[in-house]
Design an enzyme around this catalytic site. Structure first.
Site, PDB file in Angstrom:
ATOM      1  N   ARG A  40       0.825  -1.214   0.000  1.00  0.00           N
ATOM      2  CA  ARG A  40       0.000   0.000   0.000  1.00  0.00           C
ATOM      3  C   ARG A  40       0.862   1.268   0.000  1.00  0.00           C
ATOM      4  NH1 ARG A  40      -4.867  -2.033   4.076  1.00  0.00           N
ATOM      5  NH2 ARG A  40      -6.152  -2.928   2.422  1.00  0.00           N
ATOM      6  N   LYS A 207     -14.993 -16.074   6.648  1.00  0.00           N
ATOM      7  CA  LYS A 207     -16.417 -16.138   6.991  1.00  0.00           C
ATOM      8  C   LYS A 207     -17.340 -15.965   5.791  1.00  0.00           C
ATOM      9  CE  LYS A 207     -15.873 -14.407  11.737  1.00  0.00           C
ATOM     10  NZ  LYS A 207     -16.265 -13.347  12.690  1.00  0.00           N
ATOM     11  N   GLY A 360      -6.743  -6.845   0.291  1.00  0.00           N
ATOM     12  CA  GLY A 360      -6.764  -7.597   1.548  1.00  0.00           C
ATOM     13  C   GLY A 360      -5.722  -8.696   1.613  1.00  0.00           C
ATOM     14  N   GLY A 384     -12.223  -4.585   1.366  1.00  0.00           N
ATOM     15  CA  GLY A 384     -13.638  -4.302   1.609  1.00  0.00           C
ATOM     16  C   GLY A 384     -14.215  -3.353   0.582  1.00  0.00           C
TER      17      GLY A 384
END
Length: 402
Positions: A40, A207, A360, A384
Site C-alpha cells: 500500500r 467467513k 486484503g 472491503g
C-alpha cells in the site's frame, strides 16, 4: 463517473500550495513493528511524487489498525514514516499528534515539495464517529492545517467509509481523485459492468457472512464461483460433510444450503482438503477427502485435487476476480492451495484473461508467497472497498468526489 482528478489539480497548479492527501497506509506489522507488506505504501508513491514534483506542501492523513479513538503506541505510524521516507527518496516528518501543536508547527514549516505525515487519524475518536457534527469539527481542524489547500483522495482501501479524513474533509476543500483511486475505480467498473466471458470469481477468507453480499450480487453474473478458504467449510457442512474442528459458521449453514440450491450449477467447491492435527505451522497434516478429516482435527487448506479442479475452471476464463486466500497461507505447510490457485490465475492472465486481485489478504498472499505481481492485470489496495464496489453499493468516499 465524473470526478476531478490529479491531472486536473496539477494543471491548476500546486506550487507552494497545501494539499491534504488521504492515503491508505494500514499495512501489516510483525511483533517487532516491522512492515511485512509495503504494497500500500508503494501504491501511494505516484500520487505523492507528482505532488512533490509540482511543488506542493503535502500533508498526508492515514490510519493504522483499530486504536479505537485512543493514542496507542502500538498503532503509531512511525514505521510507515520511515518506510515512506525510503520509498519516496526524501525525508517524511511524522507529526507527534493529529491536529495538535506539533502538527500545526510542522505544517507551518513546510516548504515546496515537503511531505508531512500526521499521526494516526484514528487516535482521534471523531475520525470514525457516527455524529456528523463531531466529524465536522475534526474536519475543520484538519483543514486548518492546510490554509487555501486542496484535498486528494488516494486511499482506495477506505473509500467505503464515511469517515472524517475520507468524507468530511472532501466537503470542505476543492477535491480530486488521486491516481490510485481513479485507477481502482476504472478497473473495477470494467469488471462490474462489462466483464468478458467466461467470468470466474474466486472467493476465500474466513467467513461466509463477510462475503454473503458479494456472493448474492455476483453469483447470477458469473460463469463459475469458486469457493475456498475458511468459508468453504460452512458450504461443505451444508452438503452434509463433517468438517470436525474446521472453521465453521453454524448459523450460516441454512444460508449456504439456499445458495447451493439457487446457484449450485455455478458454485465450485473443493474436492479434497489438507487436514491438520492443530492450528500450528508444525502440526501433523495429511491430505484427505471431504469426509476424511480425522476426529478432532481441522482443515487448514484445500488439497491438490481441488487446486487442479479450480485451475481447470480458471484456464478458460476471460475475466477473473479473486478475493481471499484458499488456506492459512501464512504457514508454509498450508500455503499450497493459495499458491496453486494464484498461479492458475497468472497462467490464465498470460493467455489474455483480465485478472483482478481484490486486495486484503489475497493481495498480501501474492507478495508473501513471492509470486509475480506483474502476472495479474491489477492488484487492488482495497479489500472491503473492492467487494462493496462489485456488490453495487455506493462508496461514500467516491460519491463525495463526484
Amino acid at each position: 463517473m465524473t470526478v476531478k482528478n490529479l491531472k486536473d489539480l496539477l494543471a491548476e497548479g500546486v506550487d507552494g500550495r497545501y494539499v491534504l492527501v488521504r492515503s491508505d497506509f494500514n499495512v501489516p506489522l510483525n511483533e517487532n513493528r516491522e512492515i511485512t507488506d509495503a504494497g500500500r505504501i508503494k501504491a501511494s508513491l505516484p500520487t505523492l511524487k507528482a505532488l512533490t514534483e509540482g511543488g506542493a506542501k503535502v500533508i498526508v492523513m492515514a490510519h493504522l489498525g483499530r486504536p479505537k479513538g485512543e493514542v496507542n503506541e502500538k498503532y503509531s505510524l512511525a514505521p510507515v514514516a520511515a518506510a515512506l521516507s525510503e520509498e519516496l527518496g526524501q525525508y517524511v516528518a511524522l507529526a507527534a499528534d493529529v491536529v495538535g501543536e506539533d502538527a500545526h508547527e510542522r505544517a507551518n514549516g513546510l516548504t515546496e515539495g515537503d511531505v508531512l505525515l500526521l499521526e494516526n487519524v484514528r487516535f482521534d475518536p471523531r475520525e470514525t464517529s457516527k455524529d456528523e457534527a463531531e466529524r465536522g469539527e475534526f474536519a475543520d481542524q484538519l483543514v486548518a492545517l492546510a490554509p487555501g489547500g486542496a484535498f486528494v483522495s488516494d486511499g482506495f482501501g477506505v473509500v467505503h467509509r464515511a469517515q472524517t479524513s475520507v468524507y468530511d474533509v472532501a466537503k470542505r476543500l476543492p477535491h480530486y481523485a488521486g491516481g490510485l483511486v481513479e485507477k481502482e475505480i476504472n478497473v473495477l467498473q470494467k469488471v462490474a459492468e462489462a466483464p468478458a466471458k467466461p467470468y470466474v470469481v474466486v472467493l476465500g477468507g474466513s467467513k461466509v457472512s463477510d462475503k454473503l453480499g458479494v456472493i448474492e450480487a455476483l453469483a447470477p453474473k458469473t460463469d463459475a464461483l469458486i469457493i475456498g478458504g475458511g468459508m468453504c467449510y460452512t458450504f461443505l457442512a451444508a452438503q452434509g460433510y463433517d468438517v470436525q474442528k474446521s472453521l465453521l459458521q453454524e448459523e450460516m449453514i441454512d444460508t449456504c444450503k439456499d445458495l447451493l440450491a439457487r446457484y449450485g450449477d455455478s458454485i465450485v467447491l473443493p474436492v479434497d482438503l489438507v487436514a491438520a492435527s492443530e492450528f500450528a505451522p508444525d502440526a501433523e497434516k495429511k491430505i484427505v477427502g471431504l469426509d476424511g478429516i480425522p476426529e478432532g482435527w481441522m482443515s487448514l487448506d484445500i488439497g491438490p485435487e481441488s487446486v487442479a479442479k479450480f485451475a481447470e475452471t480458471l484456464a478458460t476464463a476471460k475475466t477473473v476476480f479473486w478475493n481471499g486466500p484458499m488456506g492459512v497461507f501464512e504457514m508454509e505447510a498450508f500455503a499450497d492451495g493459495t499458491r496453486g490457485v494464484a498461479q492458475a490465475i497468472i497462467d490464465a492472465t498470460a493467455k489474455g484473461c483480465f485478472s483482478v486481485v481484490g486486495g486484503g489478504d489475497s493481495a498480501a498472499s501474492v507478495r508473501v508467497l513471492g509470486l509475480d505481481e506483474d502476472g495479474f492485470s491489477h492488484i487492488s489496495t482495497g479489500g472491503g472497498a473492492s467487494l462493496e464496489f462489485l456488490e453495487g453499493k455506493e462508496l461514500p468516499g467516491v460519491a463525495i468526489l463526484q
